[in-house]
Design a protein around this motif. Structure first.
Motif, PDB file in Angstrom:
ATOM      1  N   ALA A 225      -1.053  -1.790  47.197  1.00 56.78           N
ATOM      2  CA  ALA A 225      -1.200  -1.565  45.755  1.00 56.78           C
ATOM      3  C   ALA A 225      -1.349  -0.078  45.465  1.00 56.78           C
ATOM      4  N   ALA A 226      -2.155   0.613  46.257  1.00 56.81           N
ATOM      5  CA  ALA A 226      -2.341   2.053  46.070  1.00 56.81           C
ATOM      6  C   ALA A 226      -1.038   2.807  46.302  1.00 56.81           C
ATOM      7  N   ALA A 227      -0.246   2.382  47.300  1.00 55.53           N
ATOM      8  CA  ALA A 227       1.019   3.056  47.594  1.00 55.53           C
ATOM      9  C   ALA A 227       2.016   2.887  46.458  1.00 55.53           C
ATOM     10  N   SER A 228       2.082   1.690  45.883  1.00 53.91           N
ATOM     11  CA  SER A 228       2.974   1.458  44.747  1.00 53.91           C
ATOM     12  C   SER A 228       2.546   2.295  43.552  1.00 53.91           C
ATOM     13  N   PHE A 229       1.244   2.339  43.300  1.00 52.54           N
ATOM     14  CA  PHE A 229       0.699   3.142  42.203  1.00 52.54           C
ATOM     15  C   PHE A 229       1.013   4.622  42.426  1.00 52.54           C
ATOM     16  N   ALA A 230       0.806   5.112  43.642  1.00 53.99           N
ATOM     17  CA  ALA A 230       1.047   6.519  43.953  1.00 53.99           C
ATOM     18  C   ALA A 230       2.519   6.884  43.831  1.00 53.99           C
ATOM     19  N   GLU A 231       3.398   5.989  44.245  1.00 49.06           N
ATOM     20  CA  GLU A 231       4.838   6.256  44.154  1.00 49.06           C
ATOM     21  C   GLU A 231       5.256   6.462  42.708  1.00 49.06           C
ATOM     22  N   ASP A 232       4.766   5.608  41.812  1.00 45.83           N
ATOM     23  CA  ASP A 232       5.082   5.777  40.401  1.00 45.83           C
ATOM     24  C   ASP A 232       4.472   7.059  39.851  1.00 45.83           C
ATOM     25  N   TYR A 233       3.274   7.378  40.293  1.00 46.21           N
ATOM     26  CA  TYR A 233       2.568   8.532  39.740  1.00 46.21           C
ATOM     27  C   TYR A 233       3.259   9.850  40.091  1.00 46.21           C
ATOM     28  N   VAL A 234       3.668  10.033  41.342  1.00 44.24           N
ATOM     29  CA  VAL A 234       4.280  11.297  41.740  1.00 44.24           C
ATOM     30  C   VAL A 234       5.692  11.453  41.176  1.00 44.24           C
ATOM     31  N   GLY A 235       6.314  10.339  40.757  1.00 49.77           N
ATOM     32  CA  GLY A 235       7.644  10.407  40.166  1.00 49.77           C
ATOM     33  C   GLY A 235       8.707   9.818  41.066  1.00 49.77           C
ATOM     34  N   LEU A 236       9.461   8.881  40.536  1.00 45.47           N
ATOM     35  CA  LEU A 236      10.546   8.275  41.303  1.00 45.47           C
ATOM     36  C   LEU A 236      11.648   9.310  41.536  1.00 45.47           C
ATOM     37  N   PRO A 237      12.320   9.264  42.685  1.00 48.55           N
ATOM     38  CA  PRO A 237      13.362  10.259  42.968  1.00 48.55           C
ATOM     39  C   PRO A 237      14.468  10.235  41.913  1.00 48.55           C
ATOM     40  N   PHE A 238      15.054  11.389  41.663  1.00 44.77           N
ATOM     41  CA  PHE A 238      16.241  11.449  40.819  1.00 44.77           C
ATOM     42  C   PHE A 238      17.397  10.798  41.567  1.00 44.77           C
ATOM     43  N   GLU A 239      18.246  10.130  40.808  1.00 35.64           N
ATOM     44  CA  GLU A 239      19.427   9.540  41.429  1.00 35.64           C
ATOM     45  C   GLU A 239      20.402  10.633  41.823  1.00 35.64           C
TER      46      GLU A 239
END
Length: 396
Positions: free
Chosen positions: A382-396
């Motif tokens: 859960a923390a990893a999913s939250f952190a991934e969204d927080y730092v920003g999803l990669p640009f395509e």
């Protein structure tokens, strides 16, 4: 009054980070653009806005050669604290994702981009007025305005980019019925203050308290940015400095005796909390980007980073359209951007609801929010999913 006519490939309305970044990215691809801004250069460079850059935004600035001052003066953070039950629960962003955030004010990015424009003689016209958009359904849309010297100008373009924010003229220039608007307003607001005092903690603190949300952030080693959840309709005169510090100390208190460093308050402002998305993000040869097309609650933080994602995609689409006669990236611009926009809305709204005290919610809903906080910090997935969204999803 005589109107002077000029030709340019792309007319960009708005000299915030979105408009300036778009202009610079177009320049790197050999596409000519002119940026129009109603405010002065001094105003653009000094207005305080968002201060957290996600990893994709930082990477882009580096890639285009504008990351030197960010590397020198930006404040990299490898985690942040979710504070509840009077205890800190750290979310280790880098450990979970391999990425980080960087605290670097939006106005600092604007300064870097304006300086880069000046060095390359790229045109930015400040202090323009009476901006209006015409012929958007044609292949030669126009922007009319009065320049800083009082001359009327007609800018003939191949495309127009509306990067002029929520209240700008671009979105409002579209015919009635073209856009579908989705909105949501939260039943509270934020009081933001800028304090002339060193930060009291090395990272951001998001505090969920029974009296309401509080946020400890920073702008530099000498300046602290702090926020308090307040009631809708509250006014600045209701919040003298003493009350601000008293409430911040109460909401950020911990069982181990955490105390904020206090100092003179240099600025106070109230921010309404709402979400907004306009679909589609283009019509004819007008393309909307950033706050002109969408607003997310500031809890994320996603606003400026979404704007950068928009114009990165738009620069590519306009290059393909104007240099390669390939209309497909421009045709799919809105659909592609909106996928990211709605993901950011979902995350920002979830984070907002989890941390704030909703005056309309019952005790059951509040217990659910607390359960979600506890799950986020106690479950590594859960923390990893939250952190991934927080730092920003990669640009395509």
């Amino acid at each position: 009054m005589t109107t002077h006519t000029r030709d340019v490939e792309v007319g960009i309305v708005g000299a915030g980070p979105a408009g300036l970044m778009l202009s610079y990215l177009l320049h790197l691809q050999g596409v000519e653009a002119v940026v129009l801004e109603k405010h002065s250069r001094h105003h653009v460079e000094q207005r305080v806005r968002a201060g957290v850059c996600g990893q994709p935004t930082v990477d882009l600035l580096r890639d285009i050669g504008l990351g030197a001052r960010l590397e020198l003066e930006g404040l990299p953070h490898h985690g942040f604290s979710l504070r509840f039950d009077r205890r800190d629960h750290r979310v280790p962003l880098t450990e979970l994702t391999g990425k980080r955030i960087t605290v670097y004010g939006q106005q600092e990015i604007a300064k870097d981009l304006i300086r880069a424009h000046a060095e390359k003689n790229l045109p930015i016209e400040f202090e323009v007025s009476d901006v209006a958009l015409h012929d958007l359904d044609t292949e030669r849309p126009c922007v009319t305005y009065v320049d800083a010297t009082g001359n009327a100008v007609r800018l003939r373009c191949a495309a127009v980019a509306g990067c002029d924010g929520f209240d700008g003229v671009s979105r409002h220039s579209l015919p009635s019925g073209v856009l579908t608007v989705y909105e949501h307003e939260f039943p509270y607001a934020w009081l933001g203050v800028l304090a002339h005092t060193p930060p009291s903690h090395g990272e951001l603190i998001y505090a969920a308290h029974e009296r309401g949300f509080a946020l400890h952030s920073m702008r530099s080693p000498e300046l602290t940015r702090l926020y308090l959840q307040i009631d809708l309709g509250d006014r600045l005169e209701h919040w003298p400095d003493e009350r601000v510090w008293e409430e911040l100390q109460r909401r950020l208190d911990t069982v181990d005796g955490f105390r904020l460093r206090e100092g003179p308050l240099l600025d106070k402002s109230i921010t309404s909390m709402f979400c907004f998305v306009a679909e589609p993000m283009c019509h004819g040869r007008l393309f909307l980007a950033g706050d002109a097309a969408h607003i997310v609650p500031p809890t994320g933080p996603k606003g400026m980073n979404l704007a950068v994602a928009d114009v990165r995609r738009l620069a590519y689409a306009l290059h393909r359209l104007l240099r390669r006669c390939d209309p497909e990236p421009a045709r799919t611009y809105s659909e592609s951007c909106l996928r990211r926009v709605w993901c950011a809305q979902q995350f920002s709204c979830q984070m907002t609801a989890m941390l704030h005290r909703d005056p309309d919610a019952d005790d059951f809903a509040r217990r659910l929010a607390l359960a979600q906080l506890r799950h986020t910090v106690s479950s590594r997935p859960a923390a990893a999913s939250f952190a991934e969204d927080y730092v920003g999803l990669p640009f395509e």
